[in-house]
Write a protein that holds these residues in place. Sequence first.
Motif, PDB file in Angstrom:
ATOM      1  N   ALA A 196      60.255  85.390  -6.698  1.00  0.00           N
ATOM      2  CA  ALA A 196      61.457  86.153  -6.368  1.00  0.00           C
ATOM      3  C   ALA A 196      62.072  86.752  -7.626  1.00  0.00           C
ATOM      4  CB  ALA A 196      62.458  85.260  -5.645  1.00  0.00           C
ATOM      5  N   TYR A 197      62.177  85.953  -8.671  1.00  0.00           N
ATOM      6  CA  TYR A 197      62.756  86.423  -9.938  1.00  0.00           C
ATOM      7  C   TYR A 197      61.940  87.586 -10.512  1.00  0.00           C
ATOM      8  CZ  TYR A 197      64.536  86.228 -14.750  1.00  0.00           C
ATOM      9  OH  TYR A 197      65.083  86.547 -15.968  1.00  0.00           O
ATOM     10  N   ASN A 198      60.624  87.456 -10.470  1.00  0.00           N
ATOM     11  CA  ASN A 198      59.754  88.493 -11.026  1.00  0.00           C
ATOM     12  C   ASN A 198      59.711  89.757 -10.174  1.00  0.00           C
ATOM     13  OD1 ASN A 198      59.058  86.926 -13.238  1.00  0.00           O
ATOM     14  ND2 ASN A 198      57.221  86.082 -12.267  1.00  0.00           N
ATOM     15  N   SER A 199      60.225  89.682  -8.948  1.00  0.00           N
ATOM     16  CA  SER A 199      60.232  90.861  -8.079  1.00  0.00           C
ATOM     17  C   SER A 199      61.361  91.834  -8.430  1.00  0.00           C
ATOM     18  CB  SER A 199      60.361  90.435  -6.609  1.00  0.00           C
ATOM     19  OG  SER A 199      61.670  89.966  -6.318  1.00  0.00           O
ATOM     20  N   VAL A 200      62.253  91.400  -9.312  1.00  0.00           N
ATOM     21  CA  VAL A 200      63.403  92.221  -9.701  1.00  0.00           C
ATOM     22  C   VAL A 200      63.260  92.652 -11.163  1.00  0.00           C
ATOM     23  CG1 VAL A 200      65.914  92.233 -10.025  1.00  0.00           C
ATOM     24  CG2 VAL A 200      64.912  91.082  -8.052  1.00  0.00           C
ATOM     25  N   VAL A 201      63.495  93.928 -11.408  1.00  0.00           N
ATOM     26  CA  VAL A 201      63.467  94.446 -12.775  1.00  0.00           C
ATOM     27  C   VAL A 201      64.842  94.236 -13.401  1.00  0.00           C
ATOM     28  CG1 VAL A 201      63.192  96.502 -14.216  1.00  0.00           C
ATOM     29  CG2 VAL A 201      61.730  96.173 -12.207  1.00  0.00           C
ATOM     30  N   ILE A 202      64.887  93.488 -14.494  1.00  0.00           N
ATOM     31  CA  ILE A 202      66.135  93.329 -15.234  1.00  0.00           C
ATOM     32  C   ILE A 202      66.323  94.585 -16.082  1.00  0.00           C
ATOM     33  CG2 ILE A 202      67.431  91.940 -16.871  1.00  0.00           C
ATOM     34  CD1 ILE A 202      66.742  90.449 -14.297  1.00  0.00           C
ATOM     35  N   PRO A 203      67.381  95.350 -15.874  1.00  0.00           N
ATOM     36  CA  PRO A 203      67.568  96.577 -16.659  1.00  0.00           C
ATOM     37  C   PRO A 203      67.539  96.292 -18.159  1.00  0.00           C
ATOM     38  CG  PRO A 203      69.109  96.502 -14.821  1.00  0.00           C
ATOM     39  CD  PRO A 203      68.445  95.164 -14.870  1.00  0.00           C
TER      40      PRO A 203
END
Length: 212
Positions: free
Chosen positions: A128-135
């Motif tokens: 789940a964490y890796n599915s989101v791009v941290i700007p």
Amino acid sequence: MRQLALVLAAICLGFAAKAQGDKPGDFDFYVMSLGWSSNWCALEGDNRRDPQCDAGRGLTWTLHGLWPQYERGYPANCRTVENDPNRGDSAQMADIMGGAGLAFYEWKKHGRCSGLSAKTYYSTMRKAYNSVVIPPIFAKITKDLHVPASVIEDAFSESNPHIARDQMTITCNQGMIQELRICLTKDLKPRRCGADTIKDCKLKDAGLEAVR
């Protein structure tokens, strides 16, 4: 008297339904919570002398947890036949959660309600964490700022166009940005947040401490 009895009966039935619902795998969706590490340190971590707050860690948005959620409310501290994770499994989560202690706490309070084994819950959190791009812009914050809370959501929306605005929310605590929460289906696809998780922080000058 009869009316009072009916009210009490309704309350008891409500508690019974809640108790029955707090069983592994019985939930509607996940809320993934990402916390701004420096703000957490300022509010809590520094007082605990938590290693997450050591200078040079360079942490920005860390994973607070992946929480099974009902459309209203959430299960917690479920009983499960699954074994607790060992220390090594929890330690491997420190790179995205800041520390092993938080990983184990999240398993006890929320992971046991997921219906997954501890190893699978940890791997699901990481997925789940890796599915989101941290700007990338957040890693460049070298001084304390005060910004509209909506700016945080703007940045994540730009970097993650697949996540709609009603599928994420910003929370604040004591005048500071606290968390970005993203609502996900059980297979980790973004979905609209529930009524009690969709409310955004409206602060125009929320604190955002520099990356440590």
